[in-house]
Design a protein around this motif. Structure first.
Motif, PDB file in Angstrom:
ATOM      1  N   GLY A 341      -4.562   3.362   2.202  1.00 35.04           N
ATOM      2  CA  GLY A 341      -5.318   3.479   0.956  1.00 35.04           C
ATOM      3  C   GLY A 341      -4.534   4.187  -0.129  1.00 35.04           C
ATOM      4  O   GLY A 341      -4.539   3.768  -1.296  1.00 35.04           O
ATOM      5  N   THR A 342      -3.816   5.247   0.237  1.00 32.80           N
ATOM      6  CA  THR A 342      -2.995   5.980  -0.731  1.00 32.80           C
ATOM      7  C   THR A 342      -1.879   5.098  -1.279  1.00 32.80           C
ATOM      8  O   THR A 342      -1.605   5.077  -2.484  1.00 32.80           O
ATOM      9  CB  THR A 342      -2.388   7.236  -0.065  1.00 32.80           C
ATOM     10  OG1 THR A 342      -3.446   8.080   0.392  1.00 32.80           O
ATOM     11  CG2 THR A 342      -1.518   8.003  -1.054  1.00 32.80           C
ATOM     12  N   THR A 343      -1.220   4.354  -0.368  1.00 33.52           N
ATOM     13  CA  THR A 343      -0.158   3.433  -0.789  1.00 33.52           C
ATOM     14  C   THR A 343      -0.713   2.363  -1.730  1.00 33.52           C
ATOM     15  O   THR A 343      -0.079   2.009  -2.728  1.00 33.52           O
ATOM     16  CB  THR A 343       0.488   2.757   0.436  1.00 33.52           C
ATOM     17  OG1 THR A 343       0.989   3.761   1.321  1.00 33.52           O
ATOM     18  CG2 THR A 343       1.634   1.838   0.024  1.00 33.52           C
ATOM     19  N   TYR A 344      -1.909   1.885  -1.429  1.00 29.84           N
ATOM     20  CA  TYR A 344      -2.555   0.875  -2.267  1.00 29.84           C
ATOM     21  C   TYR A 344      -2.798   1.419  -3.672  1.00 29.84           C
ATOM     22  O   TYR A 344      -2.461   0.767  -4.674  1.00 29.84           O
ATOM     23  CB  TYR A 344      -3.881   0.448  -1.627  1.00 29.84           C
ATOM     24  CG  TYR A 344      -4.719  -0.482  -2.483  1.00 29.84           C
ATOM     25  CD1 TYR A 344      -4.441  -1.843  -2.512  1.00 29.84           C
ATOM     26  CD2 TYR A 344      -5.773   0.001  -3.258  1.00 29.84           C
ATOM     27  CE1 TYR A 344      -5.204  -2.703  -3.313  1.00 29.84           C
ATOM     28  CE2 TYR A 344      -6.533  -0.843  -4.048  1.00 29.84           C
ATOM     29  CZ  TYR A 344      -6.242  -2.198  -4.066  1.00 29.84           C
ATOM     30  OH  TYR A 344      -6.991  -3.034  -4.856  1.00 29.84           O
ATOM     31  N   GLU A 345      -3.346   2.629  -3.758  1.00 33.54           N
ATOM     32  CA  GLU A 345      -3.646   3.225  -5.063  1.00 33.54           C
ATOM     33  C   GLU A 345      -2.369   3.470  -5.866  1.00 33.54           C
ATOM     34  O   GLU A 345      -2.323   3.240  -7.077  1.00 33.54           O
ATOM     35  CB  GLU A 345      -4.412   4.539  -4.875  1.00 33.54           C
ATOM     36  CG  GLU A 345      -5.835   4.364  -4.364  1.00 33.54           C
ATOM     37  CD  GLU A 345      -6.722   3.622  -5.339  1.00 33.54           C
ATOM     38  OE1 GLU A 345      -6.459   3.692  -6.555  1.00 33.54           O
ATOM     39  OE2 GLU A 345      -7.686   2.967  -4.893  1.00 33.54           O
ATOM     40  N   GLN A 346      -1.318   3.945  -5.194  1.00 30.02           N
ATOM     41  CA  GLN A 346      -0.061   4.251  -5.881  1.00 30.02           C
ATOM     42  C   GLN A 346       0.685   2.990  -6.305  1.00 30.02           C
ATOM     43  O   GLN A 346       1.516   3.036  -7.221  1.00 30.02           O
ATOM     44  CB  GLN A 346       0.831   5.102  -4.974  1.00 30.02           C
ATOM     45  CG  GLN A 346       0.285   6.494  -4.718  1.00 30.02           C
ATOM     46  CD  GLN A 346       1.129   7.284  -3.727  1.00 30.02           C
ATOM     47  OE1 GLN A 346       1.963   6.727  -3.013  1.00 30.02           O
ATOM     48  NE2 GLN A 346       0.904   8.590  -3.668  1.00 30.02           N
ATOM     49  N   SER A 347       0.410   1.861  -5.628  1.00 28.65           N
ATOM     50  CA  SER A 347       1.145   0.627  -5.901  1.00 28.65           C
ATOM     51  C   SER A 347       0.489  -0.250  -6.956  1.00 28.65           C
ATOM     52  O   SER A 347       1.126  -1.180  -7.462  1.00 28.65           O
ATOM     53  CB  SER A 347       1.291  -0.190  -4.599  1.00 28.65           C
ATOM     54  OG  SER A 347       1.960   0.553  -3.605  1.00 28.65           O
ATOM     55  N   GLY A 351       2.225  -3.677 -10.226  1.00 28.67           N
ATOM     56  CA  GLY A 351       2.002  -5.115 -10.306  1.00 28.67           C
ATOM     57  C   GLY A 351       1.558  -5.704  -8.975  1.00 28.67           C
ATOM     58  O   GLY A 351       1.727  -5.089  -7.917  1.00 28.67           O
ATOM     59  N   THR A 352       1.004  -6.902  -9.032  1.00 28.17           N
ATOM     60  CA  THR A 352       0.419  -7.544  -7.852  1.00 28.17           C
ATOM     61  C   THR A 352       1.439  -7.789  -6.753  1.00 28.17           C
ATOM     62  O   THR A 352       1.180  -7.533  -5.567  1.00 28.17           O
ATOM     63  CB  THR A 352      -0.238  -8.878  -8.241  1.00 28.17           C
ATOM     64  OG1 THR A 352      -1.210  -8.642  -9.271  1.00 28.17           O
ATOM     65  CG2 THR A 352      -0.920  -9.513  -7.045  1.00 28.17           C
ATOM     66  N   VAL A 353       2.632  -8.295  -7.129  1.00 28.81           N
ATOM     67  CA  VAL A 353       3.644  -8.619  -6.120  1.00 28.81           C
ATOM     68  C   VAL A 353       4.061  -7.367  -5.353  1.00 28.81           C
ATOM     69  O   VAL A 353       4.070  -7.353  -4.114  1.00 28.81           O
ATOM     70  CB  VAL A 353       4.886  -9.280  -6.769  1.00 28.81           C
ATOM     71  CG1 VAL A 353       5.997  -9.450  -5.721  1.00 28.81           C
ATOM     72  CG2 VAL A 353       4.516 -10.633  -7.361  1.00 28.81           C
ATOM     73  N   ASN A 358       4.180  -3.758  -0.679  1.00 36.13           N
ATOM     74  CA  ASN A 358       3.993  -2.428  -0.088  1.00 36.13           C
ATOM     75  C   ASN A 358       2.961  -2.456   1.028  1.00 36.13           C
ATOM     76  O   ASN A 358       3.091  -1.746   2.034  1.00 36.13           O
ATOM     77  CB  ASN A 358       3.581  -1.419  -1.162  1.00 36.13           C
ATOM     78  CG  ASN A 358       4.738  -1.005  -2.044  1.00 36.13           C
ATOM     79  OD1 ASN A 358       5.886  -1.025  -1.623  1.00 36.13           O
ATOM     80  ND2 ASN A 358       4.452  -0.632  -3.284  1.00 36.13           N
ATOM     81  N   MET A 359       1.937  -3.283   0.866  1.00 34.82           N
ATOM     82  CA  MET A 359       0.948  -3.429   1.933  1.00 34.82           C
ATOM     83  C   MET A 359       1.586  -4.076   3.170  1.00 34.82           C
ATOM     84  O   MET A 359       1.343  -3.654   4.311  1.00 34.82           O
ATOM     85  CB  MET A 359      -0.235  -4.287   1.453  1.00 34.82           C
ATOM     86  CG  MET A 359      -1.113  -3.631   0.387  1.00 34.82           C
ATOM     87  SD  MET A 359      -1.959  -2.126   0.952  1.00 34.82           S
ATOM     88  CE  MET A 359      -0.840  -0.864   0.342  1.00 34.82           C
ATOM     89  N   LEU A 360       2.411  -5.102   2.942  1.00 36.16           N
ATOM     90  CA  LEU A 360       3.104  -5.740   4.065  1.00 36.16           C
ATOM     91  C   LEU A 360       4.071  -4.764   4.728  1.00 36.16           C
ATOM     92  O   LEU A 360       4.229  -4.771   5.957  1.00 36.16           O
ATOM     93  CB  LEU A 360       3.867  -6.980   3.587  1.00 36.16           C
ATOM     94  CG  LEU A 360       3.034  -8.192   3.181  1.00 36.16           C
ATOM     95  CD1 LEU A 360       3.945  -9.360   2.813  1.00 36.16           C
ATOM     96  CD2 LEU A 360       2.084  -8.612   4.304  1.00 36.16           C
ATOM     97  N   ASN A 361       4.705  -3.913   3.926  1.00 33.05           N
ATOM     98  CA  ASN A 361       5.632  -2.926   4.479  1.00 33.05           C
ATOM     99  C   ASN A 361       4.891  -1.935   5.377  1.00 33.05           C
ATOM    100  O   ASN A 361       5.411  -1.532   6.433  1.00 33.05           O
ATOM    101  CB  ASN A 361       6.349  -2.185   3.358  1.00 33.05           C
ATOM    102  CG  ASN A 361       7.527  -1.382   3.864  1.00 33.05           C
ATOM    103  OD1 ASN A 361       8.443  -1.919   4.482  1.00 33.05           O
ATOM    104  ND2 ASN A 361       7.500  -0.086   3.619  1.00 33.05           N
ATOM    105  N   MET A 362       3.683  -1.548   4.971  1.00 36.04           N
ATOM    106  CA  MET A 362       2.863  -0.680   5.819  1.00 36.04           C
ATOM    107  C   MET A 362       2.513  -1.385   7.118  1.00 36.04           C
ATOM    108  O   MET A 362       2.521  -0.784   8.197  1.00 36.04           O
ATOM    109  CB  MET A 362       1.580  -0.283   5.079  1.00 36.04           C
ATOM    110  CG  MET A 362       1.777   0.727   3.975  1.00 36.04           C
ATOM    111  SD  MET A 362       2.328   2.346   4.563  1.00 36.04           S
ATOM    112  CE  MET A 362       0.929   2.868   5.549  1.00 36.04           C
ATOM    113  N   ALA A 363       2.234  -2.691   7.028  1.00 28.28           N
ATOM    114  CA  ALA A 363       1.912  -3.467   8.229  1.00 28.28           C
ATOM    115  C   ALA A 363       3.112  -3.543   9.167  1.00 28.28           C
ATOM    116  O   ALA A 363       2.963  -3.456  10.394  1.00 28.28           O
ATOM    117  CB  ALA A 363       1.450  -4.873   7.838  1.00 28.28           C
ATOM    118  N   VAL A 364       4.318  -3.688   8.603  1.00 28.06           N
ATOM    119  CA  VAL A 364       5.545  -3.711   9.416  1.00 28.06           C
ATOM    120  C   VAL A 364       5.708  -2.384  10.144  1.00 28.06           C
ATOM    121  O   VAL A 364       5.967  -2.345  11.358  1.00 28.06           O
ATOM    122  CB  VAL A 364       6.785  -3.993   8.537  1.00 28.06           C
ATOM    123  CG1 VAL A 364       8.069  -3.815   9.353  1.00 28.06           C
ATOM    124  CG2 VAL A 364       6.724  -5.401   7.974  1.00 28.06           C
TER     125      VAL A 364
END
Length: 431
Positions: A341-347, A351-353, A358-364
């Protein structure tokens, strides 16, 4: 929204892990009694071809329950223990392997879209030991202190875990014009003088003390959080920019400075002697920015990214075992959801891409982490089960099933206690 995205990412990783167990179980003709996402009571459930597929209330786990998995049933066809030991090893190992596959696929997407961080030397400090030893801008670092380097962030992680100390020897292997070179030199020493506090706001706001470091000069002088610095050595300090200008023209030394500050409308004066702070300096900076990858390099560096995530997890486990990290540094489902959630807010501002990258990077990171953690040889984890299966393969006969079941049950109870402790720490840290 951020909580929903976090739950989707977390659930997808768990689902793919359990899918590995599921597919290999089916391939080895083992009956899967239930394939579920989540824990607790069922919300949705359907049965097909002898397998119940369920969605459960708590989105913090999942399972692939196999017939006779934790019993001594071996004669009945379709039970877990009736399958050849090699098949059972494949079934148990498939979960972590699928996590690594998922991490690799997502990493390839990220590298293809964003690129990778080559470990290039960006600058070498003039007059430094690094310059004297022959290190040059543009060199590509392939080894730092004996630690293999693929990406710039490999150096960052190793340096974070193993802080360079004053007088340490820096050992580098670099590539320059296609040739490998070994470079070794003693680290330089940076000497700074500090007052020991952090300030609030930006360059245009008053110099309000945000925090005071324990045992540092300002703490010894009685300065507290919320105090406002108004002058140094008689020079008026109206904001952070004034302070930076003053320090640039009059660097702090071991000589006392006269400080004026206000608290609750009252003015105070203090004579403060800055504290010497010595740190080792490698003498160079390295790249941590992305560079576009082309052709097969996308696949290559996709694999390198997964390798980086796995090595980082292993290094963290090493720090945990040696006591440098503790249980308080661990995160469970609550902490993971908060981090996503923090990464989402900061990203969002990027921009959308970049947000989705960053969300995919968290998933990795989480997928690779889950793969490594599940391979640990601890009872109830896939790694613990693999130990029993490998011993069975070597002995050509199984360990007593009841004893094995008791060991896994004890391990599960310990894991549940650890999960409660970690979840409590997460809640305290976040709220």
């Amino acid at each position: 929204m951020k909580i929903i995205i976090a739950i989707i990412i977390f659930s997808a990783i768990i689902l793919f892990h359990e899918l590995g167990h599921f597919l290999l179980a089916k391939k080895n003709k083992i009956v899967v009694t239930e394939f579920s996402l989540g824990m607790g009571p069922r919300l949705l459930s359907t049965e097909r071809n002898g397998t119940r597929y369920s969605l459960k209330l708590l989105p913090i786990g999942g399972s692939c329950a196999m017939l006779g998995e934790d019993t001594d049933e071996e004669d009945e066809p379709g039970t877990f223990n009736s399958a050849p030991v090699g098949g059972r090893i494949a079934v148990v190992a498939a979960g972590p392997v699928f996590n690594f596959i998922m991490a690799f696929v997502l990493s390839v997407i990220i590298v293809g879209m964003v690129g990778y961080e080559p470990s290039t030397v960006l600058s070498v400090k003039e007059g430094s030991a690094a310059e004297a030893a022959g290190l040059k801008e543009g060199d590509v670092i392939t080894s730092y202190q004996g630690y293999h380097v693929d990406l710039g962030k490999d150096i960052y992680v190793y340096s974070y875990m193993n802080e360079l100390k004053e007088g340490d020897t820096v050992r580098l292997t670099v590539k320059r014009d296609g040739e490998k070179k070994e470079i070794s030199y003693q680290s330089d020493t940076n000497v700074r003088y500090l007052l020991g506090c952090n300030f609030k706001g930006d360059d245009t706001t008053a110099m309000t003390v945000e925090s005071v470091m324990e045992g540092m000069p300002l703490d010894d002088a009685g300065v507290k959080e919320g105090d406002v610095i108004t002058s140094i050595n008689g020079v008026k300090i109206g904001n952070a920019q004034d302070y930076q200008d003053y320090i640039k023209e009059n660097p702090l030394t071991g000589d006392p400075v006269e400080l004026t500050y206000t608290r609750d409308g009252l003015e105070y004066h203090a004579s403060i002697t800055p504290k010497e702070y010595r740190t080792a300096d490698s003498g160079f900076t390295y790249n941590i920015y992305c560079q576009k990858a082309k052709g097969l390099d996308v696949i290559r560096y996709g694999a390198v990214e997964v390798k980086y995530m796995i090595r980082t997890t292993v290094l963290s486990l090493k720090e945990l075992c040696t006591g440098k990290l503790g249980v308080k540094d661990l995160s469970g489902p609550v902490g993971v959801v908060d981090a996503i959630g923090t990464t989402y807010e900061q990203s969002k501002s990027e921009g959308t891409v970049m947000l989705w990258m960053n969300m995919l990077n968290m998933a990795v990171l989480l997928s690779a982490n889950l793969g490594v953690m599940n391979l640990l040889p601890f009872p109830a984890l896939d790694g613990g089960r693999l130990v029993f299966l490998v011993v069975e393969a070597v002995r050509r006969k199984p360990i007593n099933r009841q004893i094995e079941g008791m060991v896994h049950f004890a391990g599960l109870m310990l894991l549940m206690v650890l999960m409660v402790v970690v979840m409590y720490n997460d809640i305290v840290r976040i709220f």
